[in-house]
Design an enzyme around this catalytic site. Structure first.
Site, PDB file in Angstrom:
ATOM      1  N   ASP A  97       0.832  -1.208   0.000  1.00  0.00           N
ATOM      2  CA  ASP A  97       0.000   0.000   0.000  1.00  0.00           C
ATOM      3  C   ASP A  97       0.864   1.254   0.000  1.00  0.00           C
ATOM      4  OD1 ASP A  97      -2.207  -1.604   0.211  1.00  0.00           O
ATOM      5  OD2 ASP A  97      -2.321  -1.436   2.397  1.00  0.00           O
ATOM      6  N   TYR A  98       0.245   2.341  -0.405  1.00  0.00           N
ATOM      7  CA  TYR A  98       0.886   3.657  -0.449  1.00  0.00           C
ATOM      8  C   TYR A  98       1.631   3.982   0.866  1.00  0.00           C
ATOM      9  CZ  TYR A  98       0.906   8.763  -1.209  1.00  0.00           C
ATOM     10  OH  TYR A  98       1.256  10.075  -1.360  1.00  0.00           O
TER      11      TYR A  98
END
Ligand code: URA
Length: 231
Positions: A97-98
């Site tokens: 994820d980011y």
């Protein structure tokens, strides 16, 4: 295909239309079909089409604030800009994820990427997470046995252990053997303790070790061999 030296673009188009080209075992006759060179396997008349780049696999310590997809709808920076090797284009193996940090492999070895991302490959991935609130042993047991995620999917067995407290929150190590989207965050939500921070520290036999955030190192041939021998 043209870039890989098979022939001119025109010739390549003719071969595609003639049904001589397979992508991941399926004949593709549509011109302009996109492939992901890091993941997809292309064959022309049954023979593998390969890029002439040297095969390189690196381990990156991904910082927060980078995406692992190449075309992000919000224009956020992608991890590939952190690994610049002349003449070599690498692709992330799977996703982080980011905001997740830690161990991310990037490779141009389609065979390796394919093996590691295959759902049948139960490659353990180890995460250290800061979870909101105090996590109890009963809740860790739920993570170990499997929990129902928000879409009803039941996670398979996992490992979970408490590493310690950080203020009012808990540091927990979670090892999963599958890779559903946002899996650790969703597992943590399922037991009522959302993730505040998430870092991947190991994948299969590879450990992040002391690699600094934002830095990468090229895997040794032995490490690549080890990854390829996982089943
Ligand atoms: N699980 C998540 O929720 N996020 C990641 O980035 C990796 C695993």
């Amino acid at each position: 295909m043209a870039r890989c030296g098979c022939g001119s673009r025109r010739k390549c188009e003719e071969w595609i239309i003639a049904g001589l080209v397979e992508v991941n075992g399926q004949i593709v006759t549509q011109l302009g079909s996109q492939i992901d060179p890091g993941r997809d396997q292309v064959r022309l008349r049954g023979r593998r089409v390969e890029d002439r780049q040297p095969q390189v696999t690196v381990m990156l310590n991904k910082p927060a604030g980078y995406v692992t997809t190449s075309r992000d709808q919000f224009g956020r920076p992608d991890v590939c800009r952190l690994v610049r090797i002349p003449g070599v284009r690498l692709y992330p193996v799977g996703r982080l994820d980011y905001q997740t940090t830690g161990l991310l492999l990037l490779t141009n070895d389609g065979d390796l990427a394919h093996r590691l991302m295959h759902p049948g490959h139960r490659v353990p991935k180890v995460y250290q997470a800061l979870l909101k609130g105090k996590v109890t042993e009963t809740e860790l047991n739920r993570l170990r046995r499997g929990v129902a995620l928000d879409d009803g999917y039941r996670t398979s067995e996992a490992k979970a252990r408490l590493l310690g407290a950080e203020g009012a929150n808990s540091r927990v190590e979670i090892t999963i053997f599958e890779g559903k989207n946002h899996q650790v965050r969703r597992m943590a939500r399922a037991i009522g303790h959302p993730v505040l921070r998430l870092r991947r520290v190991a994948e299969g036999p590879l450990k992040l070790g002391r690699l600094e955030e934002g830095k990468y190192r090229i895997l040794t041939p032995e490490e690549v061999k080890m990854l390829k021998s996982l089943n």
